[in-house]
Every structure is written in C-alpha cells, then in structure tokens.
Design a protein around this motif. Structure first.
Motif, PDB file in Angstrom:
ATOM      1  N   PHE A 174       0.813  -1.223   0.000  1.00 59.27           N
ATOM      2  CA  PHE A 174       0.000   0.000   0.000  1.00 59.27           C
ATOM      3  C   PHE A 174       0.848   1.277   0.000  1.00 59.27           C
ATOM      4  CE2 PHE A 174      -2.644  -3.267   1.906  1.00 59.27           C
ATOM      5  CZ  PHE A 174      -3.847  -3.098   1.268  1.00 59.27           C
ATOM      6  N   HIS A 175       2.139   1.132   0.149  1.00 59.41           N
ATOM      7  CA  HIS A 175       2.995   2.300   0.338  1.00 59.41           C
ATOM      8  C   HIS A 175       4.131   2.299  -0.685  1.00 59.41           C
ATOM      9  CE1 HIS A 175       0.739   2.439   4.032  1.00 59.41           C
ATOM     10  NE2 HIS A 175       1.246   1.277   4.418  1.00 59.41           N
ATOM     11  N   PHE A 176       4.233   3.381  -1.406  1.00 56.49           N
ATOM     12  CA  PHE A 176       5.276   3.560  -2.415  1.00 56.49           C
ATOM     13  C   PHE A 176       5.414   5.054  -2.647  1.00 56.49           C
ATOM     14  CE2 PHE A 176       1.203   2.430  -4.291  1.00 56.49           C
ATOM     15  CZ  PHE A 176       0.915   3.540  -5.084  1.00 56.49           C
ATOM     16  N   PRO A 177       6.481   5.518  -3.277  1.00 62.69           N
ATOM     17  CA  PRO A 177       6.671   6.960  -3.479  1.00 62.69           C
ATOM     18  C   PRO A 177       5.485   7.600  -4.205  1.00 62.69           C
ATOM     19  CG  PRO A 177       8.684   5.777  -3.989  1.00 62.69           C
ATOM     20  CD  PRO A 177       7.645   4.733  -3.765  1.00 62.69           C
ATOM     21  N   GLY A 178       4.903   8.611  -3.573  1.00 64.64           N
ATOM     22  CA  GLY A 178       3.774   9.331  -4.162  1.00 64.64           C
ATOM     23  C   GLY A 178       2.419   8.749  -3.849  1.00 64.64           C
ATOM     24  N   ALA A 179       2.367   7.623  -3.158  1.00 63.53           N
ATOM     25  CA  ALA A 179       1.093   6.959  -2.883  1.00 63.53           C
ATOM     26  C   ALA A 179       0.178   7.848  -2.045  1.00 63.53           C
ATOM     27  CB  ALA A 179       1.330   5.638  -2.165  1.00 63.53           C
ATOM     28  N   LEU A 180      -1.125   7.806  -2.366  1.00 64.85           N
ATOM     29  CA  LEU A 180      -2.128   8.542  -1.582  1.00 64.85           C
ATOM     30  C   LEU A 180      -2.526   7.701  -0.368  1.00 64.85           C
ATOM     31  CD1 LEU A 180      -4.324   9.667  -4.624  1.00 64.85           C
ATOM     32  CD2 LEU A 180      -2.623  11.040  -3.401  1.00 64.85           C
ATOM     33  N   ASP A 181      -1.543   7.434   0.485  1.00 62.54           N
ATOM     34  CA  ASP A 181      -1.743   6.504   1.595  1.00 62.54           C
ATOM     35  C   ASP A 181      -1.941   7.192   2.937  1.00 62.54           C
ATOM     36  OD1 ASP A 181       0.773   7.517   1.823  1.00 62.54           O
ATOM     37  OD2 ASP A 181       1.816   5.596   1.893  1.00 62.54           O
ATOM     38  N   GLU A 182      -2.003   8.529   2.950  1.00 65.87           N
ATOM     39  CA  GLU A 182      -2.117   9.246   4.228  1.00 65.87           C
ATOM     40  C   GLU A 182      -3.339   8.806   5.033  1.00 65.87           C
ATOM     41  OE1 GLU A 182      -3.876  12.027   6.892  1.00 65.87           O
ATOM     42  OE2 GLU A 182      -4.595  11.755   4.828  1.00 65.87           O
ATOM     43  N   PRO A 183      -4.536   8.588   4.409  1.00 66.74           N
ATOM     44  CA  PRO A 183      -5.693   8.167   5.208  1.00 66.74           C
ATOM     45  C   PRO A 183      -5.509   6.830   5.908  1.00 66.74           C
ATOM     46  CG  PRO A 183      -6.419   9.055   3.112  1.00 66.74           C
ATOM     47  CD  PRO A 183      -4.929   8.905   3.023  1.00 66.74           C
ATOM     48  N   ILE A 184      -4.687   5.945   5.371  1.00 71.59           N
ATOM     49  CA  ILE A 184      -4.454   4.667   6.033  1.00 71.59           C
ATOM     50  C   ILE A 184      -3.879   4.896   7.428  1.00 71.59           C
ATOM     51  CG2 ILE A 184      -3.079   2.537   5.970  1.00 71.59           C
ATOM     52  CD1 ILE A 184      -3.288   2.602   2.931  1.00 71.59           C
ATOM     53  N   PHE A 185      -2.994   5.891   7.536  1.00 71.85           N
ATOM     54  CA  PHE A 185      -2.378   6.190   8.830  1.00 71.85           C
ATOM     55  C   PHE A 185      -3.284   7.068   9.688  1.00 71.85           C
ATOM     56  CE2 PHE A 185       1.105   5.400   5.841  1.00 71.85           C
ATOM     57  CZ  PHE A 185       1.825   4.427   6.512  1.00 71.85           C
ATOM     58  N   SER A 186      -3.835   8.142   9.095  1.00 70.74           N
ATOM     59  CA  SER A 186      -4.633   9.081   9.888  1.00 70.74           C
ATOM     60  C   SER A 186      -5.925   8.448  10.401  1.00 70.74           C
ATOM     61  CB  SER A 186      -4.957  10.334   9.064  1.00 70.74           C
ATOM     62  OG  SER A 186      -5.719  10.001   7.914  1.00 70.74           O
ATOM     63  N   ALA A 187      -6.533   7.552   9.607  1.00 72.20           N
ATOM     64  CA  ALA A 187      -7.777   6.900  10.027  1.00 72.20           C
ATOM     65  C   ALA A 187      -7.526   5.537  10.664  1.00 72.20           C
ATOM     66  CB  ALA A 187      -8.712   6.744   8.830  1.00 72.20           C
ATOM     67  N   GLY A 188      -6.273   5.099  10.691  1.00 73.84           N
ATOM     68  CA  GLY A 188      -5.934   3.824  11.325  1.00 73.84           C
ATOM     69  C   GLY A 188      -6.587   2.637  10.644  1.00 73.84           C
ATOM     70  N   LEU A 189      -6.489   2.568   9.320  1.00 84.24           N
ATOM     71  CA  LEU A 189      -7.126   1.493   8.558  1.00 84.24           C
ATOM     72  C   LEU A 189      -6.157   0.309   8.486  1.00 84.24           C
ATOM     73  CD1 LEU A 189      -8.654   3.683   5.692  1.00 84.24           C
ATOM     74  CD2 LEU A 189      -9.611   3.133   7.938  1.00 84.24           C
ATOM     75  N   ARG A 190      -6.252  -0.568   9.467  1.00 87.79           N
ATOM     76  CA  ARG A 190      -5.260  -1.650   9.584  1.00 87.79           C
ATOM     77  C   ARG A 190      -5.710  -2.895   8.797  1.00 87.79           C
ATOM     78  NH1 ARG A 190      -1.987   0.024  14.128  1.00 87.79           N
ATOM     79  NH2 ARG A 190      -1.034  -2.038  14.249  1.00 87.79           N
ATOM     80  N   SER A 191      -6.793  -3.531   9.222  1.00 86.02           N
ATOM     81  CA  SER A 191      -7.300  -4.686   8.468  1.00 86.02           C
ATOM     82  C   SER A 191      -7.971  -4.193   7.187  1.00 86.02           C
ATOM     83  CB  SER A 191      -8.312  -5.472   9.309  1.00 86.02           C
ATOM     84  OG  SER A 191      -7.700  -6.027  10.439  1.00 86.02           O
ATOM     85  N   ARG A 192      -7.591  -4.772   6.049  1.00 84.35           N
ATOM     86  CA  ARG A 192      -8.142  -4.276   4.785  1.00 84.35           C
ATOM     87  C   ARG A 192      -8.403  -5.425   3.808  1.00 84.35           C
ATOM     88  NH1 ARG A 192      -6.354   0.606   1.660  1.00 84.35           N
ATOM     89  NH2 ARG A 192      -8.598   0.997   1.752  1.00 84.35           N
ATOM     90  N   ILE A 193      -9.523  -5.277   3.085  1.00 88.98           N
ATOM     91  CA  ILE A 193      -9.852  -6.152   1.965  1.00 88.98           C
ATOM     92  C   ILE A 193     -10.020  -5.268   0.736  1.00 88.98           C
ATOM     93  CG2 ILE A 193     -11.540  -7.729   0.947  1.00 88.98           C
ATOM     94  CD1 ILE A 193     -12.359  -8.525   3.774  1.00 88.98           C
ATOM     95  N   ILE A 194      -9.354  -5.614  -0.348  1.00 86.56           N
ATOM     96  CA  ILE A 194      -9.502  -4.890  -1.605  1.00 86.56           C
ATOM     97  C   ILE A 194      -9.861  -5.906  -2.672  1.00 86.56           C
ATOM     98  CG2 ILE A 194      -8.471  -3.233  -3.191  1.00 86.56           C
ATOM     99  CD1 ILE A 194      -8.390  -2.318  -0.253  1.00 86.56           C
ATOM    100  N   VAL A 195     -11.042  -5.757  -3.293  1.00 86.87           N
ATOM    101  CA  VAL A 195     -11.451  -6.665  -4.361  1.00 86.87           C
ATOM    102  C   VAL A 195     -11.842  -5.847  -5.581  1.00 86.87           C
ATOM    103  CG1 VAL A 195     -12.207  -8.509  -2.812  1.00 86.87           C
ATOM    104  CG2 VAL A 195     -13.820  -6.722  -3.483  1.00 86.87           C
ATOM    105  N   PRO A 196     -11.691  -6.413  -6.762  1.00 84.08           N
ATOM    106  CA  PRO A 196     -12.015  -5.650  -7.986  1.00 84.08           C
ATOM    107  C   PRO A 196     -13.522  -5.567  -8.222  1.00 84.08           C
ATOM    108  CG  PRO A 196     -11.286  -7.849  -8.567  1.00 84.08           C
ATOM    109  CD  PRO A 196     -11.104  -7.730  -7.087  1.00 84.08           C
ATOM    110  N   MET A 197     -13.931  -4.484  -8.866  1.00 84.57           N
ATOM    111  CA  MET A 197     -15.293  -4.314  -9.356  1.00 84.57           C
ATOM    112  C   MET A 197     -15.244  -4.413 -10.874  1.00 84.57           C
ATOM    113  SD  MET A 197     -16.404  -1.096  -6.922  1.00 84.57           S
ATOM    114  CE  MET A 197     -17.939  -0.833  -7.801  1.00 84.57           C
TER     115      MET A 197
END
Length: 438
Positions: free
Chosen positions: A119-142
């Motif tokens: 989830f983390h790489f240069p330029g990634a829009l990952d700030e909400p993962i830390f600020s909102a504490g989104l630890r357990s995650r499921i990502i599936v395609p639509m």
C-alpha cells in the motif's frame, strides 16, 4: 464477526453455492441502490447493508474514469481525504490499490495495512491509512462488462480481522454493485462533459460577440481620434503655419506675436500628447500599473467642477507588474473606463482605487460615492460592454454594483494567477495616499 463463509478459507474465489442469507442481503442492497442517481449517495446507501455481511469502520470504492488514467473515490464511515477524489480525480498510479485496479493481483488482504508495503510507495495517496488507522483491509475488484472498473475497499481499525471467506463475500458484493455504481458514474461523467462543452460553446460565443463589439468600438475610437486630429490638432497647426507665414512676409516679429506663436505650439503639443496617451499608456509601460492608474485618475479629475477628491490605495506590493503586458494593458483599460464613467456620469465627491493581491489573484476596485449606475447589463454595448469583453479575453472576473448602502458604484476586476508564474520578487508597497481635492 458476522461473516458469511463459503466453507473454504484457504483460497479466495467465488463460492459455487451462495448462501440464502447472502442472497437475501444482496436483495436488500439492490433495494438500497434503487432510486439513487448520485454515485456517492448510492454507494453510501449500500454501506450499512454490506456492513451486515462484513463489519467495517471504513468502506470506499475507487473507480476508474473513462480514460483509466485517473480514479475517483467515494467513501462511507469515517471520512478521509480520499473523498476529495470524487471532485478532483488523481492519477491511478498514485492509488494505494493500483495493483488491483490494474488487474495485477486478484485481491489484497492484509492484517495490518500500516506496515504492508503493497500500500505504500513513493507518491502513494496513503495518508488516510495512517490518519484513520485502517489496519485490516480487503480490496477486491469491481467489474462491468468483463473489465475492471474499480475496487471495493473494506477496512477496520483493529488488525487481523478478515479472512479469505470475507474476501469471497466482499467479491460477491463488489460484483453485485459494480454495474449500477459504474453506470451512475458514467452518467455523471457524461453530464459533466456535456455541461463543460455547453459552457465552452457559450464562452466562445461570448468572446466572439464581445470581440466583435470591441472591434467596432475600436473602429469608432479610431474615427474619433482621426476627427480630433483633423478638427483640433491639424487646425491648430494650420493656424500656426499661417502666423509663421505672416511673420515671414513682415520680415520682423514683435515679442507679443512670438509669445502667441509659442502658446499655439504648446497647445498643439499638449493635444497631441493627450491623444498619444489615450492610444498608448506610456506611464504603464515605464512605471507600472499603479502609477498609470494614478496618473489617469489625477488627469481625469483635474478640470472637474466641483472638485473631486481622489485616493489610491495599493497593498499589492507591485504584483500587477508581474503580469503579461497584454493583461496589464487590459486591466488598465478597464480601470480607465471605470474612472471615466465615474467622472462623466456619477457626479461623485470622491473616487477611490484600491489594488490588493493574494496568492491566488490580483483585484483592482474603483469606487465612487456618486448617483449610482442602476442595473448593469453585461451584454450592453459601449464602455461597459467593452469592459466585460476585455475581462473575458484575459480570463478576469468583472463585477459592477453598488459601492455601499448609501449608493455609489463599485467596479471590481479580479484576475487569477499561479504563484509559480510570479517570477519577479515583490517590491515594497506604496503607502496609501491621503484623500484630497485635486
């Protein structure tokens, strides 16, 4: 955890036998979707129903736009900066779930996204993962029409909450809502494109009509200047020639005759200078917008009776002079017309010009305490029409209205800029001039 399981926890996939409870919940989701025309509202309506199947603290959909190079985001639960992507889509390459959006992986399942490098790489829009504490995650395609059109992203604050069975359930939900959500987004994109095209056509027509009127006005101004030169300056010069000829025939000139001749020549020069200043504002080029406006303001009220008090207040730190020559000239002409209108028609006791700048725009205001301008039609021809046209041609915003509750007129022209375009350093602002009669 209230999770519908397929009986297989080792491998993700679509279950062969869908449980009756899942079918029932999907029908509830379908009823929740019905009637919504806004994709964000439609998705939020399903969030609670999906939560009955997969408990979550945050849920969102990341949706690819028509060119697949950008993505929008709609979320429910705790709000994060991802919501801004609905109005301002950003490149798909910056999405923390880009690997699923691209079809590189079938899904993402993590016990703790805070320390998951996927989830983390240069330029990634990952700030909400830390600020909102989104630890357990499921990502599936639509998917819609067999293509990946987005992802369904489900998160909890606690780590280690989800299993492969939850991935299967999430995929069922994603498959069910994807066509409806995607159709709404496509409809919204089409509506926005249609509105943008309509606005562009209207703007182009406005500029075309305005440029035509401005050209007509410039032609009238050219004829006026020609008449001024013919009726005033050329007549004065012809008179000077006759006087010189008379003196030549006499062979001698008295002091009074030479003095009269000198006055005639001075008058000719003054008239020519006035015409040239009107055609090409030399003070603007030599000293800048502020001084050019001040010179025109003082010149305009110099013969007013009763006298008109003037004031110019510049807090822009010379920012106007970092604009292009075309923009400065257009601003000067708009302000020039506003001052002229105030002097000629408003019967004011005072005229004020204020210049101020921010990191987003430059604003110039011309205010008077005269009899007011009534209702202003931006489509009108003449001076006010030319002001609107000049503003449109440089992308400026022009507003004309009452100066205060007591009346008067205020003309405000505002032009936006990018701070990066302001290459020259700012100079110290001039102090405000005291009000005084001229």
């Amino acid at each position: 955890m209230s999770t519908i399981r397929s009986g297989r926890e080792e491998e993700p996939g679509i279950a062969k036998d869908v449980s009756p409870l899942l079918v029932e919940r999907l029908l509830v989701i379908a009823r929740a979707l019905a009637g919504h025309i806004d994709p964000g509202a439609a998705f939020r309506a399903t969030a609670a129903e999906i939560g009955e199947l997969i408990p979550h603290d945050h849920i969102d959909v990341a949706v690819l736009l028509h060119d697949r190079r950008k993505h929008a985001c709609y979320e429910a639960g705790c709000q994060t900066s991802w919501s801004e992507l609905a109005a301002n889509p950003l490149p798909t390459d910056l999405s923390p779930v880009r690997s699923v959006l691209r079809g590189e992986v079938a899904h993402l399942l993590t016990p703790d996204a805070l320390c998951d490098a996927r989830f983390h790489f240069p330029g990634a829009l990952d700030e909400p993962i830390f600020s909102a504490g989104l630890r357990s995650r499921i990502i599936v395609p639509m998917r819609a029409r067999g293509d990946i059109v987005g992802t369904l992203d489900i998160s909890r604050h606690d780590p280690g909450c989800y299993t492969f069975a939850d991935v299967e359930t999430a995929q069922h939900c994603a498959d069910f809502i994807a066509p409806y959500i995607y159709a709404l987004i496509q409809s919204e994109e089409a509506r926005r494109a249609m509105l943008a095209e309509s606005e562009a056509r209207n703007h182009a027509e406005l500029l075309r009509v305005g440029a035509s009127r401005l050209t007509e006005g410039m032609e009238r101004e050219r004829r006026r200047i020609a008449m001024d030169l013919h009726d005033q300056t050329l007549a004065d010069l012809a008179r000077v020639v006759r006087q010189v000829s008379a003196l030549h025939r006499q062979g001698v000139a008295r002091v009074a005759q030479l003095a009269e001749l000198e006055r005639e020549i001075v008058n000719c020069l003054a008239e020519l200078r006035r015409i040239v200043d009107d055609m090409r504002p030399g003070v603007l080029e030599l000293f800048g917008l502020r001084d050019a406006i001040e010179a025109h303001l003082n010149r305009s009220v110099s013969r007013a009776s009763p006298p008109i008090a003037v004031r110019i207040d510049d807090t822009s730190a010379g920012a106007a002079d970092r604009l292009s020559q075309e923009m400065r000239t257009a601003l000067y002409r708009i302000v020039q017309e506003a001052i002229n209108n105030a002097v000629r028609h408003a019967q004011p006791d005072r005229i004020e010009v204020r210049m101020e700048a921010s990191d987003r725009s430059l604003c110039v205001m011309v205010s008077d305490d005269g009899i007011g301008c009534g209702t202003v039609d931006p489509e009108a021809s003449g001076g006010i029409g030319h002001m609107h046209t000049r503003a449109a041609l440089i992308g400026a915003r022009l507003r004309i209205g009452r100066a205060s509750r007591r009346g008067g007129t205020r003309v405000m022209v505002e032009v936006a800029w990018l701070p990066a375009a302001m290459a020259a350093p700012a100079v110290a602002a001039r102090p405000a001039e005291a009000i005084g009669s001229v």
